[in-house]
Design an enzyme around this catalytic site. Structure first.
Site, short mmCIF file in Angstrom:
data_model
loop_
_atom_site.label_atom_id
_atom_site.label_comp_id
_atom_site.label_asym_id
_atom_site.label_seq_id
_atom_site.Cartn_x
_atom_site.Cartn_y
_atom_site.Cartn_z
N CYS A 114 74.35 -16.06 25.68
CA CYS A 114 73.67 -14.76 25.60
C CYS A 114 72.15 -14.97 25.46
O CYS A 114 71.69 -15.70 24.59
CB CYS A 114 74.20 -13.98 24.39
SG CYS A 114 73.49 -12.33 24.29
N CYS A 116 69.89 -12.81 24.54
CA CYS A 116 69.23 -11.83 23.66
C CYS A 116 69.21 -12.25 22.21
O CYS A 116 69.00 -11.42 21.33
CB CYS A 116 69.90 -10.47 23.79
SG CYS A 116 70.13 -9.97 25.48
N CYS A 133 78.66 -15.52 27.48
CA CYS A 133 78.96 -14.21 28.07
C CYS A 133 80.24 -14.25 28.91
O CYS A 133 80.39 -15.12 29.75
CB CYS A 133 77.80 -13.76 28.93
SG CYS A 133 77.89 -12.01 29.38
N CYS A 135 80.59 -12.39 25.42
CA CYS A 135 80.72 -12.88 24.04
C CYS A 135 81.93 -12.25 23.35
O CYS A 135 82.53 -11.29 23.86
CB CYS A 135 79.45 -12.57 23.26
SG CYS A 135 79.10 -10.80 23.17
N CYS A 144 77.93 -4.83 23.51
CA CYS A 144 76.97 -5.70 24.20
C CYS A 144 75.58 -5.32 23.70
O CYS A 144 75.01 -4.33 24.13
CB CYS A 144 77.06 -5.52 25.71
SG CYS A 144 75.78 -6.42 26.62
FE1 SF4 Z 1 75.03 -10.99 25.55
FE2 SF4 Z 1 76.19 -8.71 26.30
FE3 SF4 Z 1 76.95 -10.97 27.43
FE4 SF4 Z 1 77.56 -10.45 24.85
S1 SF4 Z 1 78.29 -9.36 26.67
S2 SF4 Z 1 76.78 -12.36 25.70
S3 SF4 Z 1 75.73 -9.34 24.18
S4 SF4 Z 1 74.93 -10.08 27.62
#
Ligand code: SF4
Length: 176
Positions: A114, A116, A133, A135, A144
């Site tokens: 991820c 972020c 991802c 996750c 998310c």
């Molecule tokens: Fe990041 Fe969203 Fe992927 Fe989870 S689902 S790893 S929060 S981009």
């Protein structure tokens, strides 16, 4: 949709994503030195230094790898959004930047960690898998925090379930 809130969230999230994803490069060994998988012993304690996967790549090779990863992560996102019944943000620059962050991690770490979040040790997190991802929070609860996959009731979700490679490339500032 809260149209009047779009600009503020884009103004906050885009720089944040760029700042976090750029840490991938800040944390690389100087000049991406080829310190591949150095494993040894220091006294009784075992230590391991793992180079990023792109450590030995030339700029051209890295560009090819990034393009391939960007295409793969775009295809993955489109498929996953369909399978989960979620939507992209009404401002597609959000998914574009997140997809690029995932692609960068795929090239540097071998997995779409991820983009972020801040990690003390990206290699360890990538091996652990919790934040790869999609996750665990996304898989278990459709959460998310990157806003890549939005549930229908999210104020920022749009109607789109598809983003093209060209859109990702353009809206995220190019392949590299
Ligand atoms: Fe990041 Fe969203 Fe992927 Fe989870 S689902 S790893 S929060 S981009």
């Amino acid at each position: 949709m809260l149209t009047h809130l779009r600009m503020p969230i884009v103004a906050v999230i885009c720089p944040l994503l760029w700042a976090v994803t750029s840490l991938a490069f800040v944390s690389k060994p100087p000049s991406r030195m080829a310190t591949a998988n150095v494993v040894g012993r220091c006294g009784e304690s075992k230590f391991a230094l793992t180079a990023t996967k792109d450590a030995n790549m030339s700029e051209e090779e890295r560009e090819v790898a990034m393009e391939k990863a960007l295409k793969a992560m775009t295809a993955f996102s489109n498929k996953y959004i369909e399978n989960t019944g979620t939507y992209y943000c009404s401002d597609k620059s959000i998914p574009a930047v997140v997809i690029k962050g995932l692609a960068e991690h795929k090239v540097t770490l071998g997995t779409p960690l991820c983009p972020c979040r801040f990690y003390e040790n990206k290699e360890k997190e990538a091996q652990d898998g919790y934040w790869n991802c999609p996750c665990v929070p996304m898989r278990e609860r459709h959460e998310c925090h990157c806003m890549l996959f939005l549930t229908e009731d999210n104020d920022f979700s749009g109607d789109e379930k598809n983003i093209s490679f060209e859109e990702v490339k353009k809206l995220s500032g190019g392949i590299l």
